[in-house]
Write a protein that holds these residues in place. Structure first.
Motif, PDB file in Angstrom:
ATOM      1  N   LYS A  76      -8.234 -13.187  -0.124  1.00 24.61           N
ATOM      2  CA  LYS A  76      -9.523 -13.430   0.530  1.00 24.61           C
ATOM      3  C   LYS A  76      -9.332 -13.648   2.026  1.00 24.61           C
ATOM      4  N   GLU A  77      -8.308 -14.407   2.387  1.00 21.76           N
ATOM      5  CA  GLU A  77      -8.019 -14.631   3.802  1.00 21.76           C
ATOM      6  C   GLU A  77      -7.679 -13.314   4.497  1.00 21.76           C
ATOM      7  N   ALA A  78      -6.942 -12.455   3.805  1.00 17.52           N
ATOM      8  CA  ALA A  78      -6.591 -11.153   4.368  1.00 17.52           C
ATOM      9  C   ALA A  78      -7.833 -10.317   4.624  1.00 17.52           C
ATOM     10  N   LEU A  79      -8.760 -10.309   3.679  1.00 22.40           N
ATOM     11  CA  LEU A  79     -10.006  -9.561   3.844  1.00 22.40           C
ATOM     12  C   LEU A  79     -10.862 -10.152   4.964  1.00 22.40           C
ATOM     13  N   VAL A  92      -1.856  -6.114   5.273  1.00 24.27           N
ATOM     14  CA  VAL A  92      -1.185  -5.771   4.018  1.00 24.27           C
ATOM     15  C   VAL A  92      -1.042  -7.008   3.146  1.00 24.27           C
ATOM     16  N   VAL A  93      -1.205  -6.817   1.843  1.00 23.22           N
ATOM     17  CA  VAL A  93      -1.002  -7.887   0.853  1.00 23.22           C
ATOM     18  C   VAL A  93       0.200  -7.516  -0.015  1.00 23.22           C
ATOM     19  N   LYS A  94       1.076  -8.501  -0.244  1.00 23.73           N
ATOM     20  CA  LYS A  94       2.259  -8.281  -1.071  1.00 23.73           C
ATOM     21  C   LYS A  94       2.263  -9.248  -2.254  1.00 23.73           C
ATOM     22  N   VAL A  99       0.563  -9.836   7.146  1.00 21.71           N
ATOM     23  CA  VAL A  99       1.027  -9.675   5.764  1.00 21.71           C
ATOM     24  C   VAL A  99       0.733 -10.967   5.012  1.00 21.71           C
ATOM     25  N   PHE A 100       0.043 -10.849   3.869  1.00 24.86           N
ATOM     26  CA  PHE A 100      -0.345 -12.003   3.076  1.00 24.86           C
ATOM     27  C   PHE A 100       0.158 -11.870   1.642  1.00 24.86           C
ATOM     28  N   PRO A 101       0.409 -13.011   0.966  1.00 25.93           N
ATOM     29  CA  PRO A 101       0.672 -12.947  -0.476  1.00 25.93           C
ATOM     30  C   PRO A 101      -0.625 -12.703  -1.246  1.00 25.93           C
ATOM     31  N   LEU A 102      -0.506 -12.311  -2.500  1.00 29.47           N
ATOM     32  CA  LEU A 102      -1.672 -11.940  -3.305  1.00 29.47           C
ATOM     33  C   LEU A 102      -2.696 -13.070  -3.395  1.00 29.47           C
ATOM     34  N   GLU A 103      -2.221 -14.310  -3.515  1.00 20.89           N
ATOM     35  CA  GLU A 103      -3.154 -15.428  -3.685  1.00 20.89           C
ATOM     36  C   GLU A 103      -3.969 -15.695  -2.425  1.00 20.89           C
ATOM     37  N   ARG A 104      -3.600 -15.082  -1.309  1.00 14.12           N
ATOM     38  CA  ARG A 104      -4.364 -15.257  -0.066  1.00 14.12           C
ATOM     39  C   ARG A 104      -5.119 -13.974   0.297  1.00 14.12           C
ATOM     40  N   LEU A 148     -15.263 -13.563  -5.731  1.00 18.91           N
ATOM     41  CA  LEU A 148     -13.951 -12.936  -5.769  1.00 18.91           C
ATOM     42  C   LEU A 148     -12.975 -13.946  -6.356  1.00 18.91           C
ATOM     43  N   GLU A 149     -12.052 -13.462  -7.188  1.00 22.27           N
ATOM     44  CA  GLU A 149     -11.186 -14.424  -7.872  1.00 22.27           C
ATOM     45  C   GLU A 149      -9.845 -13.798  -8.219  1.00 22.27           C
TER      46      GLU A 149
END
Length: 319
Positions: free
Chosen positions: A300-303, A316-318, A293-298, A13-14
């Motif tokens: 993988k952490e959100a998943l 949620v990712v923002k 809530v996570f930023p896009l670059e995180r 994933l990238e």
């Protein structure tokens, strides 16, 4: 633009740079405000979800965003409209293109975090309990996985429909979350015998099950006559086998339910459900719960948080 992509099904994933997509016939381009994650995203990154495309592709089933561009024949929307859409993929990116006909307008007072995770979670519970199980006021509804993304909404919707709700979740904090959502009774599924607890409350008329496995087997044995058991998913990883003789003796109905399928064969049913849910939200009857809530670059952490079941409600990712 930045997009979080599945490069292959071996776990690669990238966060990548890709061109901003251009809307084609009937599509719109939206600038993403937020993307709600779902259990299906976990399956898609492994290639085991029923609607998984070939890599590379961008994860993210549902988004909230602002219309930036209209493609040819895109009707019903204008540039600047806020919309929520279940696109199936493409949400974990700064921009995305989606069919205009699948979009639902979002009012200015609805936060992006709530709107992004609203459709699948609330839509699943509402359509499953009303259209499929036909839950009636006064019946007893048992919700497994009651603090998860869809389970928590089943508690809310069940209470609004007039049911007595028995909720099962894992851990004291999740049990408390289910209580706050309106459950009449809430228990830690690791600490009790689900069958005995449900029987002590008079048995189940409707069961909402996104878990499967041993919990399904236990609650099935606590069903009343003519109960309806809704199979939402298998978060436990165990697809249970059903004892057909038990189903026969008690006249139990086991119902398969896949919310996304209605986009293909009965979109009007789905749209009517979402319209009622949006009205309920506007009336203050629904209170979407977002735990992370996570930023896009995180992403993988959100998943990973979702997969480890460390969340309640939505993740949620923002961008």
């Amino acid at each position: 633009m930045k997009a979080y992509q599945v490069l292959d099904f071996d776990g690669h994933l990238e966060l990548t740079d890709v061109p901003v997509p251009v809307p084609t016939d009937g599509q719109i381009l939206i600038k993403t405000e937020a993307c709600g994650l779902n259990f299906a995203d976990l399956l898609m990154r492994k290639g085991t979800y029923q609607d998984t495309p070939e890599p590379p592709f961008t994860l993210g089933l549902e988004v909230c965003g602002t219309v930036e561009q209209l493609g040819p024949n895109a009707q019903g929307l204008e540039i600047g409209d806020r919309v929520a859409v279940f696109g199936g993929r493409g949400g974990l990116a700064e921009y995305g293109v989606f069919p205009a006909e699948l979009c639902c307008k979002v009012g200015p007072d609805m936060p992006a975090e709530a709107a992004a995770g609203f459709q699948v979670a609330y839509g699943t519970s509402h359509l499953a309990l009303t259209h499929r199980a036909k839950l009636k006021a006064g019946e007893t509804l048992v919700v497994l996985g009651a603090a998860g993304g869809v389970g928590l909404t089943a508690v809310e919707v069940g209470k609004l429909l007039g049911a007595t709700v028995i909720a099962f979740a894992r851990g004291a904090s999740k049990v408390e979350t289910a209580k706050q959502a309106g459950a009449d009774f809430a228990y830690d599924s690791d600490d009790v015998d689900i069958r005995e607890v449900v029987k002590s409350h008079g048995g189940a008329d409707v069961v909402y099950d996104p878990i499967g496995g041993d919990q399904f087997k236990s609650v099935l044995r606590a069903c009343n006559r003519e109960a309806r058991v809704i199979i939402i998913g298998f978060a436990s990883g165990d697809v249970p086998q059903i004892a057909a003789n038990h189903i026969l003796v008690k006249n139990i109905t086991v119902i398969g339910f896949y919310w996304g399928g209605y986009l293909k064969f009965a979109p009007d049913v789905l749209r009517a459900s979402l319209e009622e849910l949006m009205n309920w939200y506007d009336e203050g009857k629904l209170k979407p719960h977002v735990s992370h809530v996570f930023p896009l670059e995180r992403s993988k952490e959100a998943l990973d948080i979702l997969e480890a079941r460390k969340s309640t409600g939505k993740v949620v990712v923002k961008p």
